[in-house]
Design a protein around this motif. Structure first.
Motif, PDB file in Angstrom:
ATOM      1  N   LEU A  92      -4.067  10.615  28.252  1.00 26.71           N
ATOM      2  CA  LEU A  92      -2.933  11.390  27.755  1.00 26.71           C
ATOM      3  C   LEU A  92      -3.274  12.870  27.674  1.00 26.71           C
ATOM      4  O   LEU A  92      -2.471  13.730  28.055  1.00 26.71           O
ATOM      5  N   GLY A  93      -4.473  13.185  27.162  1.00 27.20           N
ATOM      6  CA  GLY A  93      -4.885  14.575  27.066  1.00 27.20           C
ATOM      7  C   GLY A  93      -4.984  15.225  28.428  1.00 27.20           C
ATOM      8  O   GLY A  93      -4.562  16.373  28.618  1.00 27.20           O
ATOM      9  N   ASP A  94      -5.526  14.502  29.393  1.00 23.38           N
ATOM     10  CA  ASP A  94      -5.640  15.024  30.749  1.00 23.38           C
ATOM     11  C   ASP A  94      -4.262  15.241  31.365  1.00 23.38           C
ATOM     12  O   ASP A  94      -4.019  16.246  32.047  1.00 23.38           O
ATOM     13  N   ALA A  95      -3.346  14.303  31.122  1.00 23.36           N
ATOM     14  CA  ALA A  95      -1.990  14.430  31.665  1.00 23.36           C
ATOM     15  C   ALA A  95      -1.275  15.634  31.067  1.00 23.36           C
ATOM     16  O   ALA A  95      -0.588  16.381  31.784  1.00 23.36           O
ATOM     17  N   ARG A  96      -1.436  15.850  29.775  1.00 28.36           N
ATOM     18  CA  ARG A  96      -0.784  16.987  29.131  1.00 28.36           C
ATOM     19  C   ARG A  96      -1.304  18.310  29.687  1.00 28.36           C
ATOM     20  O   ARG A  96      -0.552  19.256  29.873  1.00 28.36           O
ATOM     21  N   MET A  97      -2.598  18.376  29.957  1.00 29.77           N
ATOM     22  CA  MET A  97      -3.156  19.597  30.523  1.00 29.77           C
ATOM     23  C   MET A  97      -2.655  19.808  31.948  1.00 29.77           C
ATOM     24  O   MET A  97      -2.367  20.927  32.369  1.00 29.77           O
ATOM     25  N   LEU A  98      -2.518  18.725  32.710  1.00 26.69           N
ATOM     26  CA  LEU A  98      -1.998  18.828  34.071  1.00 26.69           C
ATOM     27  C   LEU A  98      -0.542  19.301  34.063  1.00 26.69           C
ATOM     28  O   LEU A  98      -0.146  20.143  34.876  1.00 26.69           O
ATOM     29  N   PHE A  99       0.256  18.759  33.137  1.00 21.90           N
ATOM     30  CA  PHE A  99       1.666  19.139  33.078  1.00 21.90           C
ATOM     31  C   PHE A  99       1.853  20.612  32.708  1.00 21.90           C
ATOM     32  O   PHE A  99       2.907  21.191  32.965  1.00 21.90           O
ATOM     33  N   ARG A 100       0.817  21.206  32.094  1.00 23.82           N
ATOM     34  CA  ARG A 100       0.917  22.620  31.720  1.00 23.82           C
ATOM     35  C   ARG A 100       0.463  23.551  32.839  1.00 23.82           C
ATOM     36  O   ARG A 100       0.325  24.749  32.634  1.00 23.82           O
ATOM     37  N   ILE A 101       0.269  23.015  34.042  1.00 21.98           N
ATOM     38  CA  ILE A 101      -0.269  23.808  35.131  1.00 21.98           C
ATOM     39  C   ILE A 101       0.696  24.929  35.526  1.00 21.98           C
ATOM     40  O   ILE A 101       0.292  25.930  36.109  1.00 21.98           O
ATOM     41  N   PRO A 140      -4.290  31.031  32.549  1.00 15.89           N
ATOM     42  CA  PRO A 140      -5.184  31.021  33.723  1.00 15.89           C
ATOM     43  C   PRO A 140      -6.573  30.475  33.402  1.00 15.89           C
ATOM     44  O   PRO A 140      -7.164  29.760  34.231  1.00 15.89           O
ATOM     45  N   LEU A 141      -7.092  30.814  32.217  1.00 15.59           N
ATOM     46  CA  LEU A 141      -8.415  30.307  31.844  1.00 15.59           C
ATOM     47  C   LEU A 141      -8.386  28.790  31.691  1.00 15.59           C
ATOM     48  O   LEU A 141      -9.312  28.090  32.121  1.00 15.59           O
ATOM     49  N   GLU A 142      -7.324  28.261  31.081  1.00 16.53           N
ATOM     50  CA  GLU A 142      -7.223  26.809  30.929  1.00 16.53           C
ATOM     51  C   GLU A 142      -7.054  26.133  32.281  1.00 16.53           C
ATOM     52  O   GLU A 142      -7.661  25.087  32.546  1.00 16.53           O
ATOM     53  N   HIS A 143      -6.221  26.723  33.150  1.00 17.86           N
ATOM     54  CA  HIS A 143      -6.023  26.135  34.471  1.00 17.86           C
ATOM     55  C   HIS A 143      -7.335  26.086  35.250  1.00 17.86           C
ATOM     56  O   HIS A 143      -7.651  25.072  35.888  1.00 17.86           O
ATOM     57  N   LEU A 144      -8.088  27.183  35.210  1.00 17.26           N
ATOM     58  CA  LEU A 144      -9.365  27.226  35.919  1.00 17.26           C
ATOM     59  C   LEU A 144     -10.345  26.222  35.314  1.00 17.26           C
ATOM     60  O   LEU A 144     -11.088  25.537  36.037  1.00 17.26           O
ATOM     61  N   TYR A 145     -10.353  26.125  33.975  1.00 19.04           N
ATOM     62  CA  TYR A 145     -11.205  25.140  33.303  1.00 19.04           C
ATOM     63  C   TYR A 145     -10.855  23.725  33.758  1.00 19.04           C
ATOM     64  O   TYR A 145     -11.741  22.907  34.040  1.00 19.04           O
ATOM     65  N   TYR A 146      -9.582  23.428  33.843  1.00 17.24           N
ATOM     66  CA  TYR A 146      -9.134  22.100  34.245  1.00 17.24           C
ATOM     67  C   TYR A 146      -9.567  21.786  35.679  1.00 17.24           C
ATOM     68  O   TYR A 146     -10.085  20.698  35.971  1.00 17.24           O
ATOM     69  N   VAL A 336      -3.933  22.974  23.567  1.00 15.31           N
ATOM     70  CA  VAL A 336      -5.184  22.718  24.276  1.00 15.31           C
ATOM     71  C   VAL A 336      -5.572  21.275  24.010  1.00 15.31           C
ATOM     72  O   VAL A 336      -5.533  20.811  22.888  1.00 15.31           O
ATOM     73  N   THR A 337      -5.928  20.581  25.048  1.00 13.77           N
ATOM     74  CA  THR A 337      -6.218  19.158  24.927  1.00 13.77           C
ATOM     75  C   THR A 337      -7.604  18.921  24.342  1.00 13.77           C
ATOM     76  O   THR A 337      -8.562  19.584  24.705  1.00 13.77           O
ATOM     77  N   VAL A 338      -7.673  17.964  23.436  1.00 10.19           N
ATOM     78  CA  VAL A 338      -8.959  17.523  22.903  1.00 10.19           C
ATOM     79  C   VAL A 338      -9.420  16.320  23.693  1.00 10.19           C
ATOM     80  O   VAL A 338      -8.676  15.368  23.850  1.00 10.19           O
TER      81      VAL A 338
END
Length: 339
Positions: A92-101, A140-146, A336-338
């Protein structure tokens, strides 16, 4: 007198089986739920509630497994269900971060809107500008981190003098070059989010002052229009309190993720804060997508001239509250996803 028996034809059988949903009554709650979950915000809020809910449930399942093991009721002191829930929360956390791309796009739209329709006070304008720019750095930092954490883009940077000047980089042990520092990217993205959260407290204070100013003006009027306005103000104060709870829950989370060693040794406190923020965010989003009853036509000609003039002076300062001055991020709080 006996009623004629209906002939059990093929069409009748189809109506009783395939058409059985004809017997299910319409539901306003179901319509509301579909309407809410059809939005990006609604889906994210549901995933957030589920993510932190299962994270809080997993330790209790592990505890139950240990107690049952001691009592001889279980062969091992572990819970497969708990392990599955932990994996599910990670998905779920990974999906939420992907949806915020594509989360940067509404931020750009918001910053443009701020300049076209400025807040009523200079302080609010400055706060929202700073919040917008903090999100321009955050996403951008979160996207690059992902992308780096999933090995979608290479961590190594081209060998040139400019690469070593980029932030969030480190010397690569592989060939002596430069590579992205994934941990630093995560820390700095959360720091910009923490800045947004801190600024939001100041924003909420300003919003509260404007609403109280408007409330004082409306309380002096006894017309039907004023009563409708009072009901609207109650909803706005309620939304303000809910947003304060959301922000209060986010504060320790953002500070924890902004520090290399964090604030809490036990991650359960982060899960508790996340669950509180998730429930409060769900509540605000649910109320925001409720269908309002039609507003009755009101004759406001009975207002006194003095009240109208005072309303022009005081309410004008808070006019942008009608347009949602609490900001597009009030209900669309960046997360931010935990993991």
């Amino acid at each position: 007198m006996s009623h004629p028996t209906k002939v059990l034809t093929l069409s009748r059988i189809e109506d009783l089986t395939l058409g059985s949903f004809a017997f299910v009554p319409s539901s306003a709650t179901l319509d509301h739920l579909v309407r809410f979950l059809s939005t990006w915000s609604g889906s994210d809020k549901l995933f957030m509630v589920m993510q932190y809910g299962v994270k809080l449930l997993a330790p209790f399942l592990h505890l139950r497994a240990r107690l049952q093991h001691r009592a001889g009721m279980r062969p091992a002191p572990t819970s497969r269900a708990a392990d599955g829930l932990v994996k599910f929360s990670s998905i779920l956390g990974d999906a939420r971060m992907l949806f915020r791309i594509w989360g940067l796009l509404p931020i750009i739209q918001w910053l443009i809107s701020i300049e076209r329709n400025r807040p009523p006070t200079r302080q609010l304008l400055t706060i929202e500008r700073l919040q917008g720019w903090s999100m321009l750095a955050y996403y951008p930092l979160e996207h690059l981190y992902y992308l780096l954490s999933h090995v979608i883009v290479p961590a190594e940077l081209p060998t040139n003098p400019l690469s070593s000047l980029l932030p969030c980089t480190k010397a690569s042990a592989k060939d002596g070059g430069v590579s992205w520092d994934t941990n630093a990217l995560g820390l700095w993205s959360c720091r910009y989010w923490a800045l947004y959260v801190l600024l939001q407290f100041v924003h909420l204070r300003e919003d509260n002052m404007l609403l109280k100013m408007r409330q004082r003006t409306v309380n002096k009027s006894k017309t039907t229009a004023a009563q409708i306005e009072k009901d609207e103000l109650k909803k706005r104060f309620d939304a303000l309190r809910t947003e304060f709870v959301v922000n209060l829950a986010y504060l320790p989370m953002t500070l924890h993720w902004s520090l290399e060693k964090g604030l809490f040794k036990n991650a359960i406190w982060i899960d508790i804060c996340g669950f509180i923020a998730a429930l409060a965010s769900w509540r605000s989003g649910w109320k925001a997508t409720e269908l309002s009853p039609p507003t009755p036509t009101v004759d406001v000609s009975t207002d006194t001239l003095e009240t109208e003039k005072e309303a022009e002076r005081n309410v004008a300062a808070a006019a942008s509250l009608d347009k949602g001055v609490l900001g597009p991020l009030t209900m669309e709080q960046p997360l931010v996803t935990v993991n």
